[in-house]
Motif scaffolding. Sequence first.
Motif, PDB file in Angstrom:
ATOM      1  N   PRO A   9       0.782  -1.251   0.000  1.00 26.33           N
ATOM      2  CA  PRO A   9       0.000   0.000   0.000  1.00 26.33           C
ATOM      3  C   PRO A   9       0.813   1.302   0.000  1.00 26.33           C
ATOM      4  N   PHE A  10       2.100   1.257  -0.261  1.00 27.48           N
ATOM      5  CA  PHE A  10       2.921   2.461  -0.073  1.00 27.48           C
ATOM      6  C   PHE A  10       3.053   3.299  -1.340  1.00 27.48           C
ATOM      7  N   PHE A  11       3.006   4.614  -1.149  1.00 27.11           N
ATOM      8  CA  PHE A  11       3.241   5.573  -2.226  1.00 27.11           C
ATOM      9  C   PHE A  11       4.333   6.538  -1.770  1.00 27.11           C
ATOM     10  N   LEU A  12       4.953   7.213  -2.741  1.00 29.66           N
ATOM     11  CA  LEU A  12       5.918   8.257  -2.415  1.00 29.66           C
ATOM     12  C   LEU A  12       5.343   9.605  -2.828  1.00 29.66           C
ATOM     13  N   LEU A  13       5.465  10.598  -1.932  1.00 29.44           N
ATOM     14  CA  LEU A  13       5.078  11.966  -2.261  1.00 29.44           C
ATOM     15  C   LEU A  13       6.372  12.765  -2.370  1.00 29.44           C
ATOM     16  N   VAL A  19       3.847   7.667   1.929  1.00 29.80           N
ATOM     17  CA  VAL A  19       2.459   7.854   2.345  1.00 29.80           C
ATOM     18  C   VAL A  19       1.663   6.578   2.116  1.00 29.80           C
ATOM     19  N   ILE A  20       0.558   6.478   2.839  1.00 28.44           N
ATOM     20  CA  ILE A  20      -0.286   5.285   2.785  1.00 28.44           C
ATOM     21  C   ILE A  20      -1.736   5.756   2.959  1.00 28.44           C
ATOM     22  N   SER A  21      -2.672   5.005   2.429  1.00 27.89           N
ATOM     23  CA  SER A  21      -4.066   5.359   2.662  1.00 27.89           C
ATOM     24  C   SER A  21      -4.406   5.108   4.132  1.00 27.89           C
ATOM     25  N   PRO A  22      -5.011   6.082   4.816  1.00 21.56           N
ATOM     26  CA  PRO A  22      -5.367   5.846   6.222  1.00 21.56           C
ATOM     27  C   PRO A  22      -6.390   4.716   6.383  1.00 21.56           C
ATOM     28  N   PHE A  23      -7.125   4.419   5.312  1.00 23.96           N
ATOM     29  CA  PHE A  23      -8.115   3.339   5.376  1.00 23.96           C
ATOM     30  C   PHE A  23      -7.437   1.966   5.408  1.00 23.96           C
ATOM     31  N   GLU A  24      -6.169   1.916   4.972  1.00 22.77           N
ATOM     32  CA  GLU A  24      -5.385   0.685   5.107  1.00 22.77           C
ATOM     33  C   GLU A  24      -5.030   0.428   6.569  1.00 22.77           C
ATOM     34  N   VAL A  25      -4.902   1.524   7.308  1.00 21.45           N
ATOM     35  CA  VAL A  25      -4.474   1.436   8.700  1.00 21.45           C
ATOM     36  C   VAL A  25      -5.680   1.199   9.609  1.00 21.45           C
ATOM     37  N   ASP A  26      -6.782   1.888   9.299  1.00 19.01           N
ATOM     38  CA  ASP A  26      -8.000   1.787  10.103  1.00 19.01           C
ATOM     39  C   ASP A  26      -9.189   1.785   9.140  1.00 19.01           C
ATOM     40  N   GLN A  27      -9.811   0.634   9.009  1.00 19.51           N
ATOM     41  CA  GLN A  27     -10.907   0.520   8.040  1.00 19.51           C
ATOM     42  C   GLN A  27     -12.089   1.404   8.416  1.00 19.51           C
ATOM     43  N   VAL A  37     -11.573  12.379  -5.092  1.00 19.99           N
ATOM     44  CA  VAL A  37     -10.683  12.553  -3.944  1.00 19.99           C
ATOM     45  C   VAL A  37      -9.904  11.287  -3.585  1.00 19.99           C
ATOM     46  N   LEU A  38      -8.623  11.471  -3.314  1.00 20.05           N
ATOM     47  CA  LEU A  38      -7.828  10.430  -2.658  1.00 20.05           C
ATOM     48  C   LEU A  38      -7.345  10.996  -1.335  1.00 20.05           C
ATOM     49  N   VAL A  39      -7.299  10.126  -0.331  1.00 18.71           N
ATOM     50  CA  VAL A  39      -6.821  10.551   0.980  1.00 18.71           C
ATOM     51  C   VAL A  39      -5.580   9.734   1.330  1.00 18.71           C
ATOM     52  N   PHE A  40      -4.534  10.419   1.750  1.00 12.00           N
ATOM     53  CA  PHE A  40      -3.321   9.730   2.179  1.00 12.00           C
ATOM     54  C   PHE A  40      -2.872  10.269   3.526  1.00 12.00           C
ATOM     55  N   SER A  41      -2.061   9.443   4.212  1.00 12.41           N
ATOM     56  CA  SER A  41      -1.460   9.875   5.467  1.00 12.41           C
ATOM     57  C   SER A  41       0.039   9.685   5.371  1.00 12.41           C
ATOM     58  N   ILE A  42       0.771  10.628   5.941  1.00 15.53           N
ATOM     59  CA  ILE A  42       2.234  10.535   5.915  1.00 15.53           C
ATOM     60  C   ILE A  42       2.700   9.504   6.934  1.00 15.53           C
ATOM     61  N   ILE A  79      -4.113  12.203  12.196  1.00 17.43           N
ATOM     62  CA  ILE A  79      -4.861  13.426  12.527  1.00 17.43           C
ATOM     63  C   ILE A  79      -4.681  14.506  11.458  1.00 17.43           C
ATOM     64  N   ALA A  80      -3.685  14.322  10.581  1.00 11.71           N
ATOM     65  CA  ALA A  80      -3.426  15.351   9.558  1.00 11.71           C
ATOM     66  C   ALA A  80      -3.318  14.715   8.168  1.00 11.71           C
ATOM     67  N   PRO A  81      -4.475  14.265   7.632  1.00 14.14           N
ATOM     68  CA  PRO A  81      -4.451  13.597   6.329  1.00 14.14           C
ATOM     69  C   PRO A  81      -4.178  14.575   5.173  1.00 14.14           C
ATOM     70  N   LEU A  82      -3.754  14.002   4.066  1.00 17.33           N
ATOM     71  CA  LEU A  82      -3.574  14.756   2.825  1.00 17.33           C
ATOM     72  C   LEU A  82      -4.813  14.517   1.967  1.00 17.33           C
ATOM     73  N   ILE A  83      -5.495  15.578   1.616  1.00 18.44           N
ATOM     74  CA  ILE A  83      -6.709  15.480   0.798  1.00 18.44           C
ATOM     75  C   ILE A  83      -6.337  15.897  -0.619  1.00 18.44           C
ATOM     76  N   ILE A  84      -6.489  14.986  -1.577  1.00 18.94           N
ATOM     77  CA  ILE A  84      -6.031  15.269  -2.944  1.00 18.94           C
ATOM     78  C   ILE A  84      -7.198  15.173  -3.925  1.00 18.94           C
ATOM     79  N   ASN A  85      -7.451  16.258  -4.638  1.00 15.00           N
ATOM     80  CA  ASN A  85      -8.376  16.201  -5.769  1.00 15.00           C
ATOM     81  C   ASN A  85      -7.550  15.739  -6.973  1.00 15.00           C
ATOM     82  N   VAL A  86      -7.773  14.494  -7.373  1.00 18.31           N
ATOM     83  CA  VAL A  86      -6.912  13.906  -8.410  1.00 18.31           C
ATOM     84  C   VAL A  86      -7.288  14.408  -9.810  1.00 18.31           C
ATOM     85  N   ILE A  87      -8.458  15.006  -9.940  1.00 17.17           N
ATOM     86  CA  ILE A  87      -8.866  15.525 -11.250  1.00 17.17           C
ATOM     87  C   ILE A  87      -8.148  16.844 -11.533  1.00 17.17           C
TER      88      ILE A  87
END
Lengths: 137, 80
Positions: free
Chosen positions: A35-39, A51-59, A81-86, A101-109
């Motif tokens: 589930p890992f991405f690089l920012l 970064v990782i999706s917070p939903f991977e950590v807590d469904q 929208v995609l949501v990631f956490s550092i 507590i401080a997610p990254l909110i990304i509008n991918v469009i």
Amino acid sequence: MQPEINLSNIDFNGSIFGFESLRYFALEKVEGNHPFFLLKSKEREEFEFVVISPFEVDQKYEFQLTEDLARELRIESPHDVLVFSIMNVRKPFEESTVNMIAPLIINVIHGLARQIILNGSPYQAQSRLFPIRNEGA
Amino acid sequence: MLILSRRRGQSIVINNDIEIFVTAIEGEQVKLGIVAPKEFNIARKEVLEEVRLTNNMSLNAHVDLEDLKSWSLRTKNTGE
């Protein structure tokens, strides 16, 4: 038709706390089945976050996106929208943490993003990664 | 630093567009209500500092991604 997504030049507008001088980042999937991405900063190439999706950590992860932020990021649908956490990757890896507590909110469009702080949420800045996996190990 | 006395229900105004109300006083704790334009980010200071610190710690981990990937796959199997 699939809308085009823009992950190679995302405008965070200086919203990453502690890195206010950095504006543009690229999001890259790390090759492989995990589930890992690089920012990566476009302005300082040596600066990058895992970064990782917070939903991977807590469904059950959830928060309310404010209308103001949705407007600012030109979000029209949840599909935008995609949501990631550092992640703070530590050794051993079991001790790694995720900033819930401080997610990254990304509008991918539109390639627009912000790091936000979830005021009044139960989440932590240094939440253990994969707590469920640790129980099973 | 400017020090002002306020009672419950009273407020202060900053720059004509930010208003901070004292909504409740309970012993050591004061509840504040804040009305501000959306471009002002409002956060508890200790949370803000923790997020800054955590972001800083997370930068350039020089992570061996191959190691992280294989660890992730390994533990995924034992966890299920």
